[in-house]
Design an enzyme around this catalytic site. Structure first.
Site, mmCIF file in Angstrom:
data_model
loop_
_atom_site.group_PDB
_atom_site.id
_atom_site.type_symbol
_atom_site.label_atom_id
_atom_site.label_comp_id
_atom_site.label_asym_id
_atom_site.label_seq_id
_atom_site.Cartn_x
_atom_site.Cartn_y
_atom_site.Cartn_z
ATOM 1 N N GLY A 98 0.842 -1.192 0.000
ATOM 2 C CA GLY A 98 0.000 0.000 0.000
ATOM 3 C C GLY A 98 0.871 1.233 0.000
ATOM 4 N N CYS A 99 0.516 2.200 0.766
ATOM 5 C CA CYS A 99 1.248 3.460 0.853
ATOM 6 C C CYS A 99 2.672 3.227 1.357
ATOM 7 C CB CYS A 99 0.499 4.389 1.808
ATOM 8 S SG CYS A 99 1.394 5.880 2.214
ATOM 9 N N PHE A 100 3.643 3.719 0.624
ATOM 10 C CA PHE A 100 5.039 3.493 1.043
ATOM 11 C C PHE A 100 5.404 4.268 2.295
ATOM 12 C CE2 PHE A 100 6.335 6.094 -3.007
ATOM 13 C CZ PHE A 100 5.867 7.271 -2.475
ATOM 14 N N TRP A 101 4.653 5.307 2.635
ATOM 15 C CA TRP A 101 4.926 6.023 3.890
ATOM 16 C C TRP A 101 4.726 5.088 5.075
ATOM 17 C CZ3 TRP A 101 1.198 10.631 2.642
ATOM 18 C CH2 TRP A 101 1.736 11.419 1.606
ATOM 19 N N CYS A 102 3.708 4.234 4.980
ATOM 20 C CA CYS A 102 3.403 3.296 6.077
ATOM 21 C C CYS A 102 4.475 2.213 6.206
ATOM 22 C CB CYS A 102 2.053 2.625 5.840
ATOM 23 S SG CYS A 102 0.644 3.757 5.841
#
Length: 180
Positions: free
Chosen positions: A14-18
């Site tokens: 999913g989101c690479f920030w996570c």
């Protein structure tokens, strides 16, 4: 640390920030870089292009880790238990092929290990795992403002409501694998 023990894992959850924030807390992880992989459009893609869903790229991270401290198998177990590998092209409110669950293997040994981990974690989920397993072709580093995103933006709503709970889950499930 011996540099010859360093290995690289490439995953998208999913989101690479996570996923970046999760792996920055894991013992043995030397570096985490957010980026893009798996697309069909030539050249270095931009975040705007990725978000269109038209390039075929996934948001991914590359994890450089010391194999004497944490194994590739353990990296994948942490990965598979800190995102939802049962939702196709979606993580929470993020929807699109760029948010797919994917493991990009670098060699046959990583592929074999990933197949084992996928099989081993399957009984823990009620729904089928949809994590893609694909050979890494090319990794593109994301723009600088995506790097260390959580560390630099903890007070933002997305960080507070999405990433902080993921980190709490990590700390609960994998306390023995965290940096001191």
């Amino acid at each position: 640390m011996n540099k010859e023990n360093l290995q690289i894992a490439t995953v998208g959850g999913g989101c690479f920030w996570c996923t970046e924030a999760v792996f920055q807390e894991v013992k043995g992880v030397e570096k985490v870089v957010s980026g893009y992989s798996g697309g069909s459009v030539p050249g270095h893609p931009t975040y705007k292009e990725i978000c269109s869903g038209l390039t075929g790229h996934a948001e991914v991270i590359q994890i450089t880790f010391d194999a004497n401290v944490i194994s590739y198998e353990d990296i994948l177990v942490v990965f598979m238990t800190t995102h939802d590998p049962t939702t196709l092209n979606r993580q929470g409110g993020d929807v699109g092929t760029q948010y797919r669950s994917v493991i990009y293997y670098h060699d046959q040994k990583q592929k074999d290990t990933a197949e084992k981990v996928l099989k081993d974690v399957t009984p823990y989920y009620d729904d089928a795992i949809v994590t893609e397993l694909t050979a890494l072709d090319v990794f593109y580093k994301a723009e600088d403002y995506h790097q260390d995103y959580y560390r630099n933006n903890q007070s933002e709503g997305f960080c507070s409501f999405v990433i902080t709970p993921k980190l709490a889950k990590l700390r609960k499930l994998h306390a023995d694998k965290l940096k001191g």
